[in-house]
Design a protein around this motif. Structure first.
Motif, PDB file in Angstrom:
ATOM      1  N   GLN A   1       0.836  -1.201   0.000  1.00 15.03           N
ATOM      2  CA  GLN A   1       0.000   0.000   0.000  1.00 15.03           C
ATOM      3  C   GLN A   1       0.874   1.256   0.000  1.00 15.03           C
ATOM      4  O   GLN A   1       0.573   2.225  -0.699  1.00 15.03           O
ATOM      5  CB  GLN A   1      -0.953  -0.005   1.203  1.00 15.03           C
ATOM      6  N   LYS A   2       1.943   1.223   0.762  1.00 15.45           N
ATOM      7  CA  LYS A   2       2.870   2.365   0.800  1.00 15.45           C
ATOM      8  C   LYS A   2       3.471   2.606  -0.587  1.00 15.45           C
ATOM      9  O   LYS A   2       3.623   3.750  -1.017  1.00 15.45           O
ATOM     10  CB  LYS A   2       3.975   2.108   1.831  1.00 15.45           C
ATOM     11  N   GLY A   3       3.800   1.534  -1.303  1.00 12.33           N
ATOM     12  CA  GLY A   3       4.336   1.657  -2.663  1.00 12.33           C
ATOM     13  C   GLY A   3       3.320   2.248  -3.620  1.00 12.33           C
ATOM     14  O   GLY A   3       3.635   3.113  -4.449  1.00 12.33           O
ATOM     15  N   ARG A   4       2.067   1.793  -3.504  1.00 14.48           N
ATOM     16  CA  ARG A   4       0.999   2.335  -4.360  1.00 14.48           C
ATOM     17  C   ARG A   4       0.801   3.820  -4.084  1.00 14.48           C
ATOM     18  O   ARG A   4       0.626   4.624  -5.004  1.00 14.48           O
ATOM     19  CB  ARG A   4      -0.298   1.577  -4.136  1.00 14.48           C
ATOM     20  N   GLU A   5       0.820   4.200  -2.817  1.00 15.94           N
ATOM     21  CA  GLU A   5       0.655   5.609  -2.461  1.00 15.94           C
ATOM     22  C   GLU A   5       1.796   6.452  -3.025  1.00 15.94           C
ATOM     23  O   GLU A   5       1.567   7.572  -3.496  1.00 15.94           O
ATOM     24  CB  GLU A   5       0.565   5.756  -0.943  1.00 15.94           C
ATOM     25  N   LEU A   6       3.010   5.921  -2.996  1.00 11.01           N
ATOM     26  CA  LEU A   6       4.146   6.661  -3.557  1.00 11.01           C
ATOM     27  C   LEU A   6       3.952   6.863  -5.053  1.00 11.01           C
ATOM     28  O   LEU A   6       4.153   7.966  -5.562  1.00 11.01           O
ATOM     29  CB  LEU A   6       5.466   5.937  -3.285  1.00 11.01           C
ATOM     30  N   VAL A   7       3.568   5.818  -5.763  1.00 10.61           N
ATOM     31  CA  VAL A   7       3.340   5.940  -7.213  1.00 10.61           C
ATOM     32  C   VAL A   7       2.263   6.992  -7.471  1.00 10.61           C
ATOM     33  O   VAL A   7       2.428   7.846  -8.351  1.00 10.61           O
ATOM     34  CB  VAL A   7       2.943   4.588  -7.846  1.00 10.61           C
ATOM     35  N   ASP A   8       1.186   6.935  -6.725  1.00  7.75           N
ATOM     36  CA  ASP A   8       0.091   7.891  -6.916  1.00  7.75           C
ATOM     37  C   ASP A   8       0.547   9.332  -6.666  1.00  7.75           C
ATOM     38  O   ASP A   8       0.158  10.248  -7.398  1.00  7.75           O
ATOM     39  CB  ASP A   8      -1.090   7.552  -6.004  1.00  7.75           C
ATOM     40  N   ARG A   9       1.378   9.528  -5.647  1.00 10.08           N
ATOM     41  CA  ARG A   9       1.887  10.878  -5.341  1.00 10.08           C
ATOM     42  C   ARG A   9       2.913  11.335  -6.372  1.00 10.08           C
ATOM     43  O   ARG A   9       2.973  12.514  -6.714  1.00 10.08           O
ATOM     44  CB  ARG A   9       2.553  10.908  -3.964  1.00 10.08           C
ATOM     45  N   ALA A  10       3.731  10.416  -6.846  1.00 16.89           N
ATOM     46  CA  ALA A  10       4.877  10.769  -7.690  1.00 16.89           C
ATOM     47  C   ALA A  10       4.518  11.025  -9.148  1.00 16.89           C
ATOM     48  O   ALA A  10       5.275  11.689  -9.858  1.00 16.89           O
ATOM     49  CB  ALA A  10       5.944   9.678  -7.597  1.00 16.89           C
TER      50      ALA A  10
END
Length: 130
Positions: free
Chosen positions: A98-107
């Motif tokens: 989930q943390k990885g998905r959130e990073l992709v979404d933010r980046a």
């Protein structure tokens, strides 16, 4: 050298410069390099947000060793985990967290802005339509 070789050399240099700019922007804003970001993007687009290591290597055009080291870095940051294949204990998956998905979404917005800026700096903002 031929004109074709010169043009190819110039294109390779332009792409390398753009990729370096993208990597710097992602590292500064999100703490990941370009290869890591691309791995997270590929995982986010994959069924169940996971891929076998060799599939990830194939998508990224990296060798198995490089992808293993990258997966380890992503795991240390909590952006992905490595998991054994239930059917074949020799197979290893990389799974987006989930943390990885959130990073992709933010980046993604920062990536797009850096890409636009890098293309403009090269005088080639016509290469990829907005």
């Amino acid at each position: 050298m031929s004109k074709r070789s010169d043009l190819w050399f110039n294109m390779v240099q332009m792409v390398a410069t753009i990729e370096a700019d993208l990597s710097k922007a992602l590292q500064a804003s999100h703490g990941v390099g370009l290869s890591e970001y691309r791995a997270l993007q590929v995982l986010a687009r994959s069924p169940d947000s996971e891929l076998r290591m060799q599939e990830l290597a194939s998508y990224l055009k990296l060798n198995q060793s490089s992808v293993s080291r990258m997966a380890e870095r992503l795991e240390r940051q909590g952006l992905a985990i490595r998991d054994l294949c239930p059917d074949d204990k020799r197979g290893v998956y990389t799974v987006l967290t989930q943390k990885g998905r959130e990073l992709v979404d933010r980046a993604v917005a920062d990536y797009e802005a850096a890409l636009d800026e890098a293309l403009k700096a090269q005088g080639r903002d016509d290469l990829i339509p907005a």
